[in-house]
Design an enzyme around this catalytic site. Structure first.
Site, PDB file in Angstrom:
ATOM      1  N   CYS A  41       0.862  -1.181   0.000  1.00 56.47           N
ATOM      2  CA  CYS A  41       0.000   0.000   0.000  1.00 56.47           C
ATOM      3  C   CYS A  41       0.900   1.233   0.000  1.00 56.47           C
ATOM      4  CB  CYS A  41      -0.896  -0.004   1.235  1.00 56.47           C
ATOM      5  SG  CYS A  41      -1.975   1.445   1.323  1.00 56.47           S
ATOM      6  N   LEU A  42       1.078   1.796  -1.173  1.00 50.87           N
ATOM      7  CA  LEU A  42       1.859   3.019  -1.354  1.00 50.87           C
ATOM      8  C   LEU A  42       1.150   3.809  -2.440  1.00 50.87           C
ATOM      9  CD1 LEU A  42       4.450   4.603  -0.627  1.00 50.87           C
ATOM     10  CD2 LEU A  42       5.616   3.322  -2.431  1.00 50.87           C
TER      11      LEU A  42
END
EC number: 2.3.2.34
Length: 185
Positions: A116-117
């Site tokens: 999750c970026l």
């Protein structure tokens, strides 16, 4: 890497003399992605964080590389985390695909390697997702920051890890250290 760069320079030199057949020309064509990557890889290598190393298993395929992040502070200090990056043909209109190969206990990385970026998202409602102006350097710096200032317990992908941190910070730290000993050396 030098092999592909040399090929691009040679191809540029041949553009002026178009005496060869079209079939022969098509074998010399290089994708937009590969042209961008020659420049971006040079910039990346010149501006790599001291906690990161990049490895190209095949120097002729700049679109496939591995990143090793070795955090020097925080929960993940002492670990060595491997990421696999594949840059799609549609780059730079779409972001690279990145997977964490090292099992990790992290709120923003699942145990199966999903990350999750925001800048790895093709579409983002908050404007922090991928844009054609971003580069591989941004991706590497972003991944590196997931271990320090971008470590985010408030917007987790691994909800169990985030809740664990909320419940018992010391036990969370112990589990992170256990994962480092088992998987990240």
């Amino acid at each position: 890497m030098l092999t592909l760069a040399s090929k691009l320079k040679r191809d540029d030199g041949l553009k002026g003399s178009r005496a060869s057949a079209t079939a022969s020309d098509s074998t010399r064509r290089v994708s937009v992605r590969d042209r961008l990557l020659v420049k971006e890889v040079a910039e990346l290598e010149a501006n790599l964080p001291c906690t990161c190393k990049v490895h190209f298993p095949d120097p002729n395929k700049l679109h496939c590389f591995q990143l090793t992040v070795t955090p020097d502070e925080g929960y993940y200090q002492g670990g060595k985390f491997q990421f696999e990056t594949e840059v799609p043909d549609a780059y730079n209109m779409v972001p690279p695909k990145v997977k964490c190969l090292t099992r990790i206990w992290h709120p923003n990385i699942t145990e199966t390697g999903e990350i999750c970026l925001s800048l790895l998202r093709e579409h983002s409602i908050d404007g922090t997702g991928w844009a054609p102006t971003r580069t591989l350097k941004d991706v590497v710096w972003g991944l590196n920051s997931l271990f320090t200032d971008l470590l985010n317990f408030d917007d987790p992908l691994n909800i169990e890890a985030a809740e664990h941190h909320l419940r018992d910070k010391e036990d969370f730290r112990n589990k992170v250290e256990d994962y480092i000993k088992r998987y990240a050396r």
